[in-house]
Design an enzyme around this catalytic site. Sequence first.
Site, short mmCIF file in Angstrom:
data_model
loop_
_atom_site.label_atom_id
_atom_site.label_comp_id
_atom_site.label_asym_id
_atom_site.label_seq_id
_atom_site.Cartn_x
_atom_site.Cartn_y
_atom_site.Cartn_z
N PRO A 2 0.84 -1.21 0.00
CA PRO A 2 0.00 0.00 0.00
C PRO A 2 0.87 1.26 0.00
O PRO A 2 1.77 1.40 0.82
CB PRO A 2 -0.79 -0.11 1.31
CG PRO A 2 -0.64 -1.53 1.75
CD PRO A 2 0.67 -2.01 1.20
N GLU A 3 0.63 2.14 -0.96
CA GLU A 3 1.36 3.40 -1.04
C GLU A 3 0.48 4.50 -0.45
O GLU A 3 -0.66 4.26 -0.07
CB GLU A 3 1.69 3.71 -2.51
CG GLU A 3 2.62 2.70 -3.15
CD GLU A 3 4.08 2.88 -2.73
OE1 GLU A 3 4.40 3.91 -2.11
OE2 GLU A 3 4.89 1.99 -3.01
#
Length: 274
Positions: A2-3
Amino acid sequence: MPELPEVETSRRGIAPFLVGHSISEVIVRDHRLRWPVNPDLPAILAQQPVHQIRRRAKYLLFDCNTGTLLLHLGMSGRLRVLDSHQPLYADKHDHLDIVFDNGYRLRYTDPRRFGAVIWTYEPAEQHPLLSHLGPEPLEADFDADYLLEKATKRQVAIKTFIMNAEIVVGVGNIYASEALFMAGIHPKMITATLKRIQALKLVDAIQAVLGKAIAAGGTTLRDFRDSEGNPGYFAQELKVYNRAGQGCRQCGHPIELFRQANRASYFCPVCQRL
Ligand SMILES: [Zn+2]
Protein backbone atom coordinates in the site's frame (compact mmCIF):
# COMPACT_ATOMS: atom_id res chain seq x y z
CA MET A 1 2.54 -2.64 -1.02
CA PRO A 2 0.00 0.00 0.00
CA GLU A 3 1.36 3.40 -1.04
CA LEU A 4 0.28 6.82 0.20
CA PRO A 5 -2.78 7.00 -2.12
CA GLU A 6 -4.05 3.62 -0.96
CA VAL A 7 -3.58 4.60 2.68
CA GLU A 8 -5.46 7.84 2.07
CA THR A 9 -8.19 5.87 0.28
CA SER A 10 -8.40 3.55 3.30
CA ARG A 11 -8.68 6.54 5.62
CA ARG A 12 -11.50 8.05 3.60
CA GLY A 13 -13.19 4.67 3.38
CA ILE A 14 -13.25 3.86 7.09
CA ALA A 15 -13.56 7.30 8.73
CA PRO A 16 -17.30 7.87 8.08
CA PHE A 17 -18.20 4.69 10.00
CA LEU A 18 -15.91 5.18 12.98
CA VAL A 19 -15.14 8.84 13.75
CA GLY A 20 -17.09 10.18 16.73
CA HIS A 21 -17.84 6.71 18.05
CA SER A 22 -16.36 4.93 21.06
CA ILE A 23 -14.44 1.68 21.10
CA SER A 24 -16.22 -1.07 22.98
CA GLU A 25 -13.77 -3.91 22.47
CA VAL A 26 -10.40 -4.71 20.92
CA ILE A 27 -9.65 -8.28 19.86
CA VAL A 28 -6.00 -9.09 19.16
CA ARG A 29 -5.66 -12.55 17.59
CA ASP A 30 -1.98 -12.30 16.76
CA HIS A 31 0.43 -9.91 18.51
CA ARG A 32 3.29 -10.68 16.15
CA LEU A 33 3.23 -7.73 13.78
CA ARG A 34 6.37 -5.76 12.83
CA TRP A 35 6.54 -4.86 16.50
CA PRO A 36 4.55 -6.87 19.07
CA VAL A 37 1.15 -5.34 19.76
CA ASN A 38 1.02 -3.90 23.29
CA PRO A 39 -0.82 -6.50 25.44
CA ASP A 40 -2.52 -3.62 27.27
CA LEU A 41 -4.02 -2.23 24.05
CA PRO A 42 -7.55 -3.64 24.64
CA ALA A 43 -7.64 -2.11 28.13
CA ILE A 44 -6.18 1.22 26.95
CA LEU A 45 -8.65 1.63 24.08
CA ALA A 46 -11.80 0.40 25.84
CA GLN A 47 -14.47 3.13 26.06
CA GLN A 48 -12.29 5.70 24.31
CA PRO A 49 -13.92 7.76 21.56
CA VAL A 50 -12.08 8.17 18.25
CA HIS A 51 -12.19 11.92 17.60
CA GLN A 52 -10.61 11.82 14.17
CA ILE A 53 -8.64 9.59 11.84
CA ARG A 54 -5.73 11.43 10.26
CA ARG A 55 -2.96 10.31 7.94
CA ARG A 56 0.73 11.16 8.24
CA ALA A 57 2.90 9.62 5.51
CA LYS A 58 1.65 6.03 5.39
CA TYR A 59 0.48 5.98 9.01
CA LEU A 60 -3.15 6.29 10.02
CA LEU A 61 -3.56 8.16 13.30
CA PHE A 62 -6.62 7.45 15.44
CA ASP A 63 -6.87 10.33 17.90
CA CYS A 64 -8.46 9.24 21.20
CA ASN A 65 -8.86 10.91 24.62
CA THR A 66 -5.55 9.86 26.17
CA GLY A 67 -3.36 9.38 23.12
CA THR A 68 -3.20 8.18 19.53
CA LEU A 69 -3.25 4.78 17.87
CA LEU A 70 -0.75 4.59 14.98
CA LEU A 71 -1.55 2.03 12.31
CA HIS A 72 0.70 1.13 9.38
CA LEU A 73 -0.32 -1.37 6.69
CA GLY A 74 3.22 -2.61 6.06
CA MET A 75 3.65 -4.69 2.91
CA SER A 76 0.30 -6.43 2.71
CA GLY A 77 -2.06 -4.98 5.32
CA ARG A 78 -5.60 -3.88 4.65
CA LEU A 79 -8.53 -2.52 6.58
CA ARG A 80 -12.20 -3.27 6.26
CA VAL A 81 -15.25 -2.11 8.15
CA LEU A 82 -17.69 -4.92 8.97
CA ASP A 83 -21.15 -4.39 10.36
CA SER A 84 -22.96 -6.54 12.87
CA HIS A 85 -25.00 -8.23 10.10
CA GLN A 86 -21.94 -9.72 8.45
CA PRO A 87 -20.56 -13.10 9.56
CA LEU A 88 -17.73 -12.46 12.01
CA TYR A 89 -15.71 -15.53 11.19
CA ALA A 90 -12.04 -14.48 11.34
CA ASP A 91 -9.58 -15.74 8.76
CA LYS A 92 -6.06 -16.68 9.82
CA HIS A 93 -4.65 -13.33 8.67
CA ASP A 94 -7.31 -11.23 10.45
CA HIS A 95 -5.03 -10.23 13.31
CA LEU A 96 -6.98 -7.48 14.99
CA ASP A 97 -10.55 -6.17 15.32
CA ILE A 98 -11.57 -2.86 16.88
CA VAL A 99 -15.27 -2.98 17.72
CA PHE A 100 -17.20 0.29 18.02
CA ASP A 101 -20.31 1.06 20.04
CA ASN A 102 -22.31 1.73 16.85
CA GLY A 103 -21.92 -1.92 15.80
CA TYR A 104 -19.19 -1.38 13.24
CA ARG A 105 -15.95 -3.29 13.47
CA LEU A 106 -12.60 -2.30 11.97
CA ARG A 107 -10.73 -5.41 10.88
CA TYR A 108 -6.99 -5.41 10.20
CA THR A 109 -5.78 -8.19 7.89
CA ASP A 110 -2.09 -8.68 7.09
CA PRO A 111 -0.73 -11.94 5.61
CA ARG A 112 2.93 -10.88 5.87
CA ARG A 113 2.63 -9.14 9.29
CA PHE A 114 4.97 -6.25 8.44
CA GLY A 115 2.32 -3.79 9.56
CA ALA A 116 2.23 -2.01 12.89
CA VAL A 117 -0.38 -1.13 15.52
CA ILE A 118 1.17 1.14 18.13
CA TRP A 119 -0.31 3.17 20.98
CA THR A 120 1.30 6.43 22.08
CA TYR A 121 0.37 8.83 24.87
CA GLU A 122 2.56 11.54 23.33
CA PRO A 123 1.46 13.81 20.46
CA ALA A 124 1.69 11.49 17.46
CA GLU A 125 4.03 13.79 15.51
CA GLN A 126 6.65 13.40 18.26
CA HIS A 127 6.69 9.62 18.03
CA PRO A 128 10.12 8.38 16.82
CA LEU A 129 8.50 6.78 13.76
CA LEU A 130 7.07 10.14 12.64
CA SER A 131 9.28 12.87 14.10
CA HIS A 132 11.95 12.76 11.36
CA LEU A 133 9.52 12.81 8.41
CA GLY A 134 9.53 15.51 5.75
CA PRO A 135 6.41 17.38 4.64
CA GLU A 136 3.30 15.83 3.12
CA PRO A 137 3.51 15.99 -0.69
CA LEU A 138 0.01 17.43 -1.09
CA GLU A 139 0.32 20.15 1.53
CA ALA A 140 1.41 23.75 1.08
CA ASP A 141 4.79 23.47 2.82
CA PHE A 142 5.96 21.14 0.04
CA ASP A 143 6.78 23.64 -2.70
CA ALA A 144 9.55 24.54 -5.15
CA ASP A 145 11.39 26.79 -2.67
CA TYR A 146 11.51 23.98 -0.11
CA LEU A 147 12.62 21.40 -2.69
CA LEU A 148 15.34 23.67 -4.10
CA GLU A 149 16.70 24.51 -0.67
CA LYS A 150 17.04 20.82 0.20
CA ALA A 151 18.31 19.82 -3.27
CA THR A 152 21.09 22.37 -3.64
CA LYS A 153 22.76 21.15 -0.43
CA ARG A 154 23.07 17.62 -1.73
CA GLN A 155 24.89 15.66 -4.42
CA VAL A 156 22.54 12.71 -4.88
CA ALA A 157 20.44 11.40 -7.75
CA ILE A 158 17.11 13.24 -7.94
CA LYS A 159 15.05 10.03 -7.89
CA THR A 160 16.70 8.77 -4.70
CA PHE A 161 16.22 12.27 -3.24
CA ILE A 162 12.45 12.49 -3.83
CA MET A 163 11.99 8.93 -2.52
CA ASN A 164 13.65 9.92 0.78
CA ALA A 165 10.93 10.30 3.42
CA GLU A 166 12.99 12.91 5.26
CA ILE A 167 12.69 15.14 2.16
CA VAL A 168 9.05 14.40 1.33
CA VAL A 169 6.89 11.46 2.37
CA GLY A 170 4.87 9.11 0.21
CA VAL A 171 6.75 9.24 -3.10
CA GLY A 172 7.22 5.53 -3.81
CA ASN A 173 9.04 4.05 -6.78
CA ILE A 174 6.11 4.11 -9.20
CA TYR A 175 5.16 7.69 -8.34
CA ALA A 176 8.78 8.91 -8.45
CA SER A 177 9.30 7.38 -11.91
CA GLU A 178 6.08 8.85 -13.28
CA ALA A 179 6.62 12.30 -11.73
CA LEU A 180 10.17 12.58 -13.12
CA PHE A 181 8.88 11.71 -16.59
CA MET A 182 6.14 14.33 -16.33
CA ALA A 183 8.71 16.92 -15.24
CA GLY A 184 11.18 15.93 -18.02
CA ILE A 185 13.94 15.17 -15.50
CA HIS A 186 16.35 12.23 -15.80
CA PRO A 187 16.27 10.02 -12.66
CA LYS A 188 20.09 10.25 -12.36
CA MET A 189 20.22 14.05 -12.41
CA ILE A 190 22.28 15.33 -9.49
CA THR A 191 20.20 17.37 -7.03
CA ALA A 192 22.68 20.24 -6.73
CA THR A 193 22.07 21.10 -10.41
CA LEU A 194 18.26 21.32 -10.04
CA LYS A 195 16.95 24.56 -11.55
CA ARG A 196 14.01 26.53 -10.22
CA ILE A 197 11.82 25.76 -13.24
CA GLN A 198 12.56 22.05 -12.78
CA ALA A 199 11.71 22.22 -9.08
CA LEU A 200 8.39 23.88 -9.96
CA LYS A 201 7.62 21.20 -12.56
CA LEU A 202 8.65 18.39 -10.24
CA VAL A 203 6.48 19.56 -7.33
CA ASP A 204 3.54 19.92 -9.74
CA ALA A 205 4.20 16.45 -11.18
CA ILE A 206 4.45 14.73 -7.77
CA GLN A 207 1.22 16.39 -6.67
CA ALA A 208 -0.52 15.51 -9.94
CA VAL A 209 0.44 11.84 -9.93
CA LEU A 210 -0.43 11.32 -6.26
CA GLY A 211 -3.59 13.41 -6.49
CA LYS A 212 -4.77 11.40 -9.49
CA ALA A 213 -4.11 8.12 -7.69
CA ILE A 214 -6.08 9.28 -4.65
CA ALA A 215 -8.94 10.41 -6.88
CA ALA A 216 -8.88 7.03 -8.66
CA GLY A 217 -8.88 5.21 -5.32
CA GLY A 218 -11.87 7.27 -4.31
CA THR A 219 -13.98 5.66 -7.00
CA THR A 220 -13.79 2.35 -5.11
CA LEU A 221 -14.97 3.85 -1.83
CA ARG A 222 -18.57 2.77 -2.21
CA ASP A 223 -17.41 -0.86 -2.06
CA PHE A 224 -15.05 -0.32 0.83
CA ARG A 225 -17.07 -2.13 3.42
CA ASP A 226 -17.25 -5.33 1.40
CA SER A 227 -14.19 -5.63 -0.76
CA GLU A 228 -10.65 -4.57 -1.33
CA GLY A 229 -10.19 -1.28 -3.16
CA ASN A 230 -7.97 -1.41 -6.21
CA PRO A 231 -4.69 0.43 -5.73
CA GLY A 232 -4.92 3.84 -7.33
CA TYR A 233 -2.08 3.26 -9.77
CA PHE A 234 -3.97 0.48 -11.54
CA ALA A 235 -6.58 3.02 -12.48
CA GLN A 236 -4.24 5.40 -14.26
CA GLU A 237 -2.20 5.01 -17.39
CA LEU A 238 1.47 4.65 -16.48
CA LYS A 239 3.84 6.59 -18.75
CA VAL A 240 7.15 4.86 -17.95
CA TYR A 241 6.86 2.52 -14.97
CA ASN A 242 7.04 -1.17 -15.98
CA ARG A 243 7.21 -0.19 -19.70
CA ALA A 244 10.84 -1.05 -20.58
CA GLY A 245 11.23 -1.52 -24.36
CA GLN A 246 7.80 -0.07 -25.14
CA GLY A 247 7.44 3.21 -27.01
CA CYS A 248 7.38 6.47 -25.03
CA ARG A 249 3.85 7.84 -25.06
CA GLN A 250 5.28 11.28 -25.88
CA CYS A 251 8.06 10.64 -28.45
CA GLY A 252 7.96 6.93 -29.36
CA HIS A 253 11.54 6.14 -28.25
CA PRO A 254 11.75 2.87 -26.27
CA ILE A 255 11.53 3.32 -22.49
CA GLU A 256 14.75 2.26 -20.75
CA LEU A 257 15.34 0.48 -17.45
CA PHE A 258 18.28 0.52 -15.03
CA ARG A 259 18.86 -0.33 -11.37
CA GLN A 260 19.17 2.66 -9.07
CA ALA A 261 19.54 2.45 -5.28
CA ASN A 262 18.41 -1.16 -5.63
CA ARG A 263 15.13 -0.13 -7.32
CA ALA A 264 14.02 -0.36 -10.93
CA SER A 265 14.15 3.01 -12.67
CA TYR A 266 12.27 3.55 -15.92
CA PHE A 267 12.79 6.62 -18.09
CA CYS A 268 12.70 8.00 -21.63
CA PRO A 269 16.22 9.08 -22.71
CA VAL A 270 14.71 11.63 -25.14
CA CYS A 271 12.09 13.28 -22.92
CA GLN A 272 14.08 13.24 -19.67
CA ARG A 273 17.35 15.18 -19.45
CA LEU A 274 20.27 15.05 -17.07
ZN1 LIG B 1 9.97 10.23 -24.82
